[in-house]
Design a protein around this motif. Structure first.
Motif, PDB file in Angstrom:
ATOM      1  N   LEU A 266       0.822  -1.207   0.000  1.00 41.51           N
ATOM      2  CA  LEU A 266       0.000   0.000   0.000  1.00 41.51           C
ATOM      3  C   LEU A 266       0.857   1.257   0.000  1.00 41.51           C
ATOM      4  N   ALA A 267       1.942   1.275   0.787  1.00 43.82           N
ATOM      5  CA  ALA A 267       2.785   2.473   0.850  1.00 43.82           C
ATOM      6  C   ALA A 267       3.379   2.793  -0.517  1.00 43.82           C
TER       7      ALA A 267
ATOM      8  N   PRO B  11      -5.184  -5.568   5.436  1.00 43.47           N
ATOM      9  CA  PRO B  11      -6.176  -5.878   6.468  1.00 43.47           C
ATOM     10  C   PRO B  11      -7.222  -6.926   6.079  1.00 43.47           C
ATOM     11  N   PRO B  12      -7.753  -6.933   4.836  1.00 40.50           N
ATOM     12  CA  PRO B  12      -8.757  -7.963   4.514  1.00 40.50           C
ATOM     13  C   PRO B  12      -8.229  -9.391   4.591  1.00 40.50           C
TER      14      PRO B  12
ATOM     15  N   TRP C 246      -1.963  -0.466   8.666  1.00 43.05           N
ATOM     16  CA  TRP C 246      -2.507   0.020   7.403  1.00 43.05           C
ATOM     17  C   TRP C 246      -2.433   1.537   7.274  1.00 43.05           C
ATOM     18  N   ALA C 247      -2.823   2.253   8.324  1.00 41.40           N
ATOM     19  CA  ALA C 247      -2.877   3.714   8.232  1.00 41.40           C
ATOM     20  C   ALA C 247      -1.489   4.307   8.023  1.00 41.40           C
ATOM     21  N   ASN C 248      -0.471   3.692   8.600  1.00 43.00           N
ATOM     22  CA  ASN C 248       0.889   4.187   8.422  1.00 43.00           C
ATOM     23  C   ASN C 248       1.338   4.047   6.973  1.00 43.00           C
ATOM     24  N   ALA C 249       0.965   2.941   6.334  1.00 44.65           N
ATOM     25  CA  ALA C 249       1.281   2.776   4.912  1.00 44.65           C
ATOM     26  C   ALA C 249       0.463   3.737   4.058  1.00 44.65           C
ATOM     27  N   LEU C 250      -0.822   3.866   4.389  1.00 47.60           N
ATOM     28  CA  LEU C 250      -1.726   4.731   3.630  1.00 47.60           C
ATOM     29  C   LEU C 250      -1.254   6.182   3.637  1.00 47.60           C
TER      30      LEU C 250
END
Length: 420
Positions: A15-16, A47-48, A308-312
């Motif tokens: 994702l990042a 995450p999924p 996830w949020a850190n990569a996003l």
């Protein structure tokens, strides 16, 4: 000034990396963008893999960051199934692929992520031993859980962290028997401490999960290549048809280490050391996502965040910094989890020993509450459980560093916004 003749290379197809490529184009970069991933699937969200996709509630295509045509449409050169095996900082090149392709970069982003830690015990070569990090792992595990559920089979999970508990919840919903083994005294002990860890233990026990705390796996016993049981260091033997190793993830720093870039010590997560702009000591190399160890002034520490949020958010921040933007990456750490009918969000950072009390707002018995980790009257972290739309005020409380009245903090009738 960035010009159209420049080449920006991104190593890592998670994702990042994908969001960094997207940001470079959306910010107007017209040079060459090369994204190299050792996975054969285009970039996807993780995450999924332990939640909706593993449970069969989400389709495979829903996990991908972009549609297949997006990369060509935005002139992003996507190299899948290619491993970067050398980084030459002096020549500013990376070498990848079976044919040793060399590519020059003007700016380089390392978004190599993390990989599952391995069990170093006998029996890990058996067919029924699993990890969960990649989409292929999730596809395999989904079939395994379905079969265990149909046959009343047993799954032993080493590790009571987020992945271990989410897979335990999925396995029980498939009908499998589940035993979770962990050396800590409660689930999620190193994240939530004993107070809230006990709540997750109760949740899973209500759904039939068996826990064995204070022990480690010492051997996986098998016959004819198949798993039969898992043994722990207290002499117990747990029946098992499959074993999941969920003992954490290690940052993939080999490429950076080989190039002489600084790696943080284990106390700070062991990732690639970057500054507040996500830049390494080499001014043309950046790192983001699970692999980066970045300073967070809010907590006076250096952190590596595997969520996830850190990569996003980290991928786009690094991209803007690569373009010369005035970037300070200081996001409050955030993650979420879904287990059975419990949904939660966590903001902040409060490992055991860093706080002096936990304040509960709401009804913990009904699992509808917010927990706050507090030190000397200041909120270090907050977790909302089955209570929604409160992340912003929780993060505002954390950022404000304001001393709060803990009685008012515990009172659901006092707006959170009134406490900051």
């Amino acid at each position: 000034m960035v010009d159209a003749d420049q080449t920006f290379v991104i190593v890592g197809g998670g994702l990042a990396g994908a969001k960094a490529a997207e940001t470079l184009r959306s910010e107007g970069f017209t040079g060459r963008v090369i994204l190299i991933s050792d996975e054969r699937d285009r970039p996807y969200e993780r995450p999924p893999l332990s939640k909706g996709y593993l449970l069969g509630k989400e389709e495979r295509d829903s996990v991908f960051v972009h549609e297949p045509a997006w990369y060509a449409q935005h002139d992003v050169e996507l190299h899948l199934g290619q491993t970067v095996d050398a980084l030459d900082r002096a020549a500013k090149t990376v070498r990848f692929g079976d044919d040793g392709t060399l590519v020059h970069y003007d700016k380089l982003l390392l978004a190599t992520g993390a990989e599952p830690r391995r069990l170093d015990i006998p029996g890990t070569d058996l067919a029924g031993v699993h990890h969960l990090r990649r989409i292929a792992h999730a596809e395999r595990l989904k079939g395994v859980l379905g079969a265990l559920g149909r046959d009343n089979g047993h799954l032993v999970i080493a590790g009571a962290g987020w992945i271990g508990l989410e897979v335990a919840a999925a396995a029980r919903q498939y009908g499998a028997e589940v035993t979770v083994v962990d050396p800590a005294p409660t689930p999620l002990h190193h994240v939530l401490g004993p107070e809230l860890g006990a709540l997750f233990a109760d949740l899973h026990r209500e759904h039939g999960v068996r826990f064995h705390f204070g022990v480690r796996l010492t051997e996986i016993v098998g016959q004819d290549g198949m798993v039969l049981a898992a043994r722990t260091d207290d002499g117990e033997e747990h029946p098992a048809h499959d074993v999941l190793a969920a003992i954490g993830a290690a940052p993939r720093t080999a490429l950076a280490e080989g190039a002489g870039l600084e790696i943080a010590d284990r106390a700070h997560g062991g990732g690639i050391v970057v500054d507040e702009r996500l830049r390494t000591a080499d001014p043309d190399i950046y790192a983001a996502g699970d692999v980066a160890s970045f300073p967070l002034a809010l907590f006076g520490s250096r952190l590596r965040v595997e969520h996830w949020a850190n990569a996003l958010n980290g991928g786009p921040a690094a991209a803007r910094a690569m373009l010369g933007g005035d970037v300070t990456y200081d996001r409050v750490p955030y993650f979420f989890s879904d287990q059975y009918d419990l949904g939660m969000e966590y903001s902040g950072w409060a490992p055991p020993g860093s706080y002096d009390q936990v304040v509960i707002r709401g009804d913990a018995g009904k699992r509808e509450f917010i927990a706050f980790w507090v030190k000397e009257g200041r909120v270090l972290a907050g977790m909302n459980v089955n209570v929604w739309d409160v992340t912003d005020p929780i993060q505002q409380l954390i950022r404000s560093r304001a001393r709060v009245d803990t009685e008012r903090l515990a009172d659901p009738h006092v707006p959170l916004s009134a406490l900051a």
